[in-house]
Design an enzyme around this catalytic site. Structure first.
Site, PDB file in Angstrom:
ATOM      1  NE  ARG A  34      -4.393  -1.447   1.778  1.00  0.00           N
ATOM      2  CZ  ARG A  34      -5.413  -1.601   2.600  1.00  0.00           C
ATOM      3  NH1 ARG A  34      -5.367  -1.083   3.809  1.00  0.00           N
ATOM      4  NH2 ARG A  34      -6.482  -2.271   2.228  1.00  0.00           N
ATOM      5  CE  LYS A 213     -17.596 -13.124   9.159  1.00  0.00           C
ATOM      6  NZ  LYS A 213     -17.841 -11.816   9.767  1.00  0.00           N
ATOM      7  N   GLY A 343      -6.758  -6.731   0.036  1.00  0.00           N
ATOM      8  CA  GLY A 343      -5.834  -6.064   0.944  1.00  0.00           C
ATOM      9  C   GLY A 343      -4.497  -6.762   0.998  1.00  0.00           C
ATOM     10  N   GLY A 365     -12.370  -4.634   1.436  1.00  0.00           N
ATOM     11  CA  GLY A 365     -13.823  -4.424   1.414  1.00  0.00           C
ATOM     12  C   GLY A 365     -14.245  -3.480   0.296  1.00  0.00           C
TER      13      GLY A 365
END
Ligand code: 3PG
Length: 385
Positions: A34, A213, A343, A365
């Site tokens: 990042r 998930k 990420g 996300g």
């Protein structure tokens, strides 16, 4: 939407740019992905005579403060034991990467806008980093007064933080109401690459989904249900699909969630589940070799690949094989346009960006929401500016 590249260079000279980036990085020294991604925008601004004030959050610090925006230094000082959330280590790291001093401003000590403003204007330094904005509850409340306080520190606002653009936070959304606002180079690149797989993907389109998930990825699955040819499922989210079909999952994690019939109907058609798994203490912790082989065959035929989430508990070497094999398979396919996100998870696989068809998204996300066709508040705010 206005883009940084459209600004006349003369508009940057002697201006202070507030640059929102995403330094939500757990191990500052280890994970440079990042950080590297935001360097082009910072370098461009400095080169063209601007001062840069870097704004970011880090983690989700729990703050029990009744502080007012732009408020009282005494209250701000009450924040203690938040060291692991501090952005301070990044000042040194950025300084090394940029070859210039980066001055860290801890607003817990220097909280008044006028004081910070003075530091920015009178010192000869050109790069500043503010402490974690989430140390103030106003950031996540998208508080207008706090946004105005931040805006008062500069002349131009630039969002280069795609990864947090799905959050309605003061430094992402509300701030755009107070300053001319632009999308930075990284944000522009993210939008361009993600739009390419949403709107112009060549077929076969293969979506590889892992992680814990299903519920996080339902939006994406729905949005690509028509256009994708295959969804290759791994990680704990496969357990949820197994459980739905009445298959035993032992003590493995799975979600007791309802899944749209539209999606479940596609199981074994478009939605492909593991045919073998790696078990440890009654838990499914990775995809098995037969699954990896089957997924590899599908991946080699793809013209477009989207990948989010590891295939197993890859942090433990014993269960990293599935993810590694899939990574190798994805890279073997030289013809496909590839977008990988999630990420730091995927980035930590040390993927190389030499393949020019590959785009690594900094978003976790945010990437999922964007690919699900949702409107991200940070991007919408720039459009309305
Ligand atoms: C991320 O790492 O996905 C972003 O920084 C957003 O972080 P958050 O989920 O804590 O808002």
């Amino acid at each position: 939407m206005k883009y940084l590249r459209q600004l006349k260079l003369s508009q940057l000279k002697n201006k202070t740019c507030l640059l929102r980036v995403d330094l939500n990085i757990e191990s500052p020294g280890k994970d440079a992905f990042r950080l590297q991604a935001i360097l082009p925008t910072i370098k461009f601004l400095i080169k063209n005579g601007a001062k840069v004030v870097i704004l970011s959050h880090r983690g989700r610090p729990k703050i029990n403060l009744k502080s007012s925006p732009c408020g009282r230094s005494r209250e701000a000082r009450q924040i203690s034991s938040l060291k692991n959330f501090s952005l301070k280590p990044f000042a040194g790291i950025l300084s090394q990467l940029l070859g210039k001093p980066v001055r860290f401003i801890d607003f817990r000590n220097e909280f008044r806008a006028s004081k910070i403003h003075k530091i920015i204007t009178i010192t000869r330094d050109s790069i500043f980093l503010l402490e974690n904005l989430r140390f103030l509850p106003e950031e996540e409340k998208n508080d207008s007064r706090f946004a105005k306080f931040l805006a008062s520190l500069g002349d131009i606002y630039i969002n280069d933080a795609f990864a947090v653009s799905h959050r309605e936070n003061a430094s992402v959304e509300a701030i755009t109401k107070f300053l001319p606002s632009y999308a930075g180079f990284l944000l522009e690149k993210e939008i361009e690459n993600l739009d390419a797989v949403i709107k112009k993907s060549k077929k076969p389109l293969v979506v590889i989904l892992g992680g814990a998930k299903v519920s996080d990825k339902i939006g994406l699955i729905n949005n690509f249900l028509k256009s994708a040819d295959y969804f290759l499922i791994g990680g704990a989210m496969a357990n949820t699909f197994f459980a739905l079909q009445g298959l035993p999952v032992g003590d493995s994690f799975y979600e007791k969630t309802r899944i749209d019939e539209k999606i479940t109907r596609e199981i074994t058609r478009k939605i492909i589940l593991p045919i073998d798994t790696v078990l440890y203490k009654r838990k499914i912790l990775d995809i098995g070799p037969e699954t990896a082989k089957k997924y590899n065959e599908i991946i080699q035929k793809a013209e477009t690949i989207i990948w989010n989430g590891p295939m197993g508990m890859f942090e433990d070497k014993k269960f990293a094989k599935g993810t590694e094999v899939i990574a190798a398979a994805v890279f073997k396919n030289k013809k496909a346009k590839i977008v990988i996100g999630g990420g730091e998870t995927i980035a930590s696989l040390k993927l190389t960006t030499k393949n020019r068809n590959l785009f690594l998204s900094t978003g976790g996300g945010a990437m999922l929401e964007y690919l699900a066709g949702e409107k991200l508040p940070g991007i919408e705010a720039l459009k309305n500016n």
